[in-house]
Design an enzyme around this catalytic site. Sequence first.
Site, mmCIF file in Angstrom:
data_model
loop_
_atom_site.group_PDB
_atom_site.id
_atom_site.type_symbol
_atom_site.label_atom_id
_atom_site.label_comp_id
_atom_site.label_asym_id
_atom_site.label_seq_id
_atom_site.Cartn_x
_atom_site.Cartn_y
_atom_site.Cartn_z
ATOM 1 N N GLY A 118 0.828 -1.198 0.000
ATOM 2 C CA GLY A 118 0.000 0.000 0.000
ATOM 3 C C GLY A 118 0.860 1.244 0.000
ATOM 4 N N GLU A 147 5.607 -3.426 0.675
ATOM 5 C CA GLU A 147 5.642 -3.184 -0.775
ATOM 6 C C GLU A 147 4.867 -1.888 -0.986
ATOM 7 O OE1 GLU A 147 7.216 -5.237 -2.897
ATOM 8 O OE2 GLU A 147 7.635 -6.781 -1.411
ATOM 9 N N GLU A 197 3.711 10.676 -5.806
ATOM 10 C CA GLU A 197 2.964 9.639 -6.517
ATOM 11 C C GLU A 197 1.527 10.104 -6.735
ATOM 12 O OE1 GLU A 197 2.022 6.003 -4.371
ATOM 13 O OE2 GLU A 197 2.473 4.824 -6.167
HETATM 14 P P1 NAD Z 1 -3.380 2.474 1.504
HETATM 15 O O1 NAD Z 1 -2.044 2.468 2.157
HETATM 16 O O2 NAD Z 1 -4.273 3.603 1.757
HETATM 17 O O3 NAD Z 1 -4.195 1.164 1.931
HETATM 18 C C1 NAD Z 1 -3.677 -0.123 1.778
HETATM 19 C C2 NAD Z 1 -4.321 -1.048 2.774
HETATM 20 O O4 NAD Z 1 -3.971 -0.620 4.080
HETATM 21 C C3 NAD Z 1 -5.843 -1.094 2.713
HETATM 22 O O5 NAD Z 1 -6.269 -2.418 2.921
HETATM 23 C C4 NAD Z 1 -6.244 -0.237 3.904
HETATM 24 O O6 NAD Z 1 -7.492 -0.582 4.449
HETATM 25 C C5 NAD Z 1 -5.135 -0.556 4.882
HETATM 26 N N1 NAD Z 1 -4.920 0.461 5.921
HETATM 27 C C6 NAD Z 1 -5.227 1.786 5.882
HETATM 28 N N2 NAD Z 1 -4.891 2.371 7.042
HETATM 29 C C7 NAD Z 1 -4.352 1.417 7.822
HETATM 30 C C8 NAD Z 1 -3.792 1.420 9.133
HETATM 31 N N3 NAD Z 1 -3.735 2.519 9.881
HETATM 32 N N4 NAD Z 1 -3.302 0.253 9.614
HETATM 33 C C9 NAD Z 1 -3.327 -0.869 8.872
HETATM 34 N N5 NAD Z 1 -3.867 -0.930 7.635
HETATM 35 C C10 NAD Z 1 -4.367 0.201 7.114
HETATM 36 O O7 NAD Z 1 -3.087 2.259 -0.037
HETATM 37 P P2 NAD Z 1 -4.113 2.233 -1.252
HETATM 38 O O8 NAD Z 1 -4.591 3.613 -1.490
HETATM 39 O O9 NAD Z 1 -5.108 1.152 -1.026
HETATM 40 O O10 NAD Z 1 -3.164 1.744 -2.444
HETATM 41 C C11 NAD Z 1 -2.381 2.595 -3.184
HETATM 42 C C12 NAD Z 1 -0.942 2.519 -2.725
HETATM 43 O O11 NAD Z 1 -0.461 1.182 -2.765
HETATM 44 C C13 NAD Z 1 -0.034 3.304 -3.666
HETATM 45 O O12 NAD Z 1 0.925 4.021 -2.915
HETATM 46 C C14 NAD Z 1 0.638 2.195 -4.477
HETATM 47 O O13 NAD Z 1 1.841 2.578 -5.068
HETATM 48 C C15 NAD Z 1 0.799 1.126 -3.446
HETATM 49 N N6 NAD Z 1 1.023 -0.200 -4.061
HETATM 50 C C16 NAD Z 1 2.272 -0.788 -4.004
HETATM 51 C C17 NAD Z 1 2.496 -2.018 -4.621
HETATM 52 C C18 NAD Z 1 3.867 -2.682 -4.603
HETATM 53 O O14 NAD Z 1 3.963 -3.851 -4.954
HETATM 54 N N7 NAD Z 1 4.931 -1.998 -4.229
HETATM 55 C C19 NAD Z 1 1.450 -2.664 -5.280
HETATM 56 C C20 NAD Z 1 0.206 -2.047 -5.323
HETATM 57 C C21 NAD Z 1 -0.002 -0.817 -4.707
#
Ligand code: NAD
Length: 496
Positions: free
Chosen positions: A243, A265, A398
Site C-alpha cells: 500500500g 511493498e 505519486e
Molecule cells: P493504503 O495504504 O491507503 O491502503 C492499503 C491497505 O492498508 C488497505 O487495505 C487499507 O485498508 C489498509 N490500511 C489503511 N490504514 C491502515 C492502518 N492505519 N493500519 C493498517 N492498515 C491500514 O493504499 P491504497 O490507497 O489502497 O493503495 C495505493 C498505494 O499502494 C499506492 O501508494 C501504491 O503505489 C501502493 N502499491 C504498491 C504495490 C507494490 O507492490 N509496491 C502494489 C500495489 C499498490
Amino acid sequence: MNISPLSRLLPEVTQFLNNNSFPGFVGGKDYPAATGELIATIDPGSGNKIADIHDLAAAEVDHAVDIANLAFPAWSTLSQADRGAVLLRLADAVEQRKPIIAQIEALEAGKIEAQAEGDVQNFVDTLRYFVQLAEGVETRTKLDVADHDAWTYKQPWGACAFIFPWNFPFLLIGWGISPALAAGNTVVIKPAEDTSLSAIYLAQLATEIGVPDGVINVVTGRGETAGAALTNNTEIKRMSFTGSPEVGQLVAAACGRNLVPVKLELGGKGAAVVFDDVDVADTAEKLVGAITFHTGQVCCDATRWMIHSDIYDEFLEHCKDRLEQVRIGHPLDPSSEMGPVVNAKQCDRVLGYQEKGQAAGAECLFGGGRATVEGFEGHYVKPALLAGSLDNVAAREEIFGPVAYLAKFETEEEAIEMANDTNYGLANSVWTDDADRAARVAEAMVAGNSWINAHNVFAHGVPYGGVNKSGLGGGVLSIETLLDYYRSTSVVRPLT
Ligand code: NAD
C-alpha cells in the site's frame, strides 16, 4: 455502449452479488461484524453500489488470528505433496472460475475485464509456481563444520497476516499468500475497503474445494480499525503490507513494537529514460500503454519520462496521437481501453495533482481533467502529460493516475541523475538500442527493478520489490520470497 454493463454479468456473478451484504470469511465460514456496521462497495464505472461488506471490529480481527493459529498445526504438518495437492486444486478451481472472478474484480476495482482476467491467471500461475518451488525446498540442510554435527531446519512460522490495496486486489493476494501457504503457514487477509469481494469469493471457494478451515481467512473492514488490529496483533508471526508509504510506516512501527517481521511493498514514482536511438513511435506507444494501464493506478508505473532532447518533439507528437485514441469507458464494455479510477477520493487526488502541478509552473502538454462516458456517472479522468521542472510537486509525488511528467536530457549521466532524484525506488526503465548502455543505465538507477525496452515486466523467478520509500524487507515472486515464509533453527551437536 447502450446496454448496461450489468446486463453482461455472468449468472454466477449476479448470484454472488445477490448476497448483498458480505461478512468476512474465517474458519471456513461467514464471519459477520457483531455491530452490523457495513461499508459500501461501489462500481467506480457507474457510481452505483453493488454490495456492502462487514466492518469488523478489532477484537473480531484478533479472534480471526487465533483461528488461523489453531489451524496451523494440522496444515503445517501435512506432507508437502498433500499440501501442494490441495493448493493445486485451488489453482485449478480459480482458473475454471476466471471469468467470474474477473467480472467481480472489474466491477469493484474498475479494472478493464480483459486485464482482470489476466490478473486472475497471474494468481493461478503464482500459486502453481510456489507449490512447485516449495517441493524443492530442502528443509534440513547439513552444515559442513569442524568438530560438530550441525544442520539447519526450516519450518513455517504460523499465522501470517496480509494487508492489500485496491489496485490489483486478486493478483496481489496471489503474490502474497502463495509462498506463505506453500511453505505451510496459515493466512489472514485484510483486503482494501473498496475491493474486498474477490477476496471473499476466494476464501469461500477455498473452503468449497477442501482447503481446511482456518487456513485462508479474510477479515473485512476499515484500515484504521481492522487493518490496525492486524498490525497490532502479537500472535501473528509475519506481516506483509502492500500500500502507501504513509500507512506502511504505521504498519512497520506497530510490527516493530511487537518484533514481528514485516515486509512492505509501497508506492513509486518510476522513471523511463528514452535515448535517441529507439524506435520513437513504438516506445511512445508502449509508454502510453504503461500510464493508461489500469488508469495509471500501478505502483511501479513509469510516470517520469526522461526523453533525449533530439527526439523529444517527435516522441511527444506520437504520444499525443496515441492518447487521442484511448477509448475511455466502463470496465465491462469490451471496447474500453481505460476504465475509471477506483473512487471519488482517487479522482480528486489525480485532478488535484494536475491543478497543483500547473499552479506550481508545470505546463500541460496534453489532456487532463475529468472524462465523461455516456450513460455512466463513474469516476473517469482523461490521461495527461505535464512538463517542466522536476522539482514540481507533480514530478515528485505519486499521483496514481494516468499522468506522466516529461523532461529532456542530453547525456547519459544527466539522465541517470534525473531518474535517481526521487525518494522512491520501485521500478525504472531504460529504452535504447545499445545493449551496453542499457545495462549501464539499468544498473545505475536506484530501485528494486530496472527494465530494458519495456515497462511493467514480471516473471516468476525474478525478485520484485522496492527500496527507499518504495519498500522494505523483501520482495515477491521468487525463491527469496518463499524462504521468507520458513523460520530456521540451527541444530548443533559437538563431536568432541
Ligand atoms: P493504503 O495504504 O491507503 O491502503 C492499503 C491497505 O492498508 C488497505 O487495505 C487499507 O485498508 C489498509 N490500511 C489503511 N490504514 C491502515 C492502518 N492505519 N493500519 C493498517 N492498515 C491500514 O493504499 P491504497 O490507497 O489502497 O493503495 C495505493 C498505494 O499502494 C499506492 O501508494 C501504491 O503505489 C501502493 N502499491 C504498491 C504495490 C507494490 O507492490 N509496491 C502494489 C500495489 C499498490
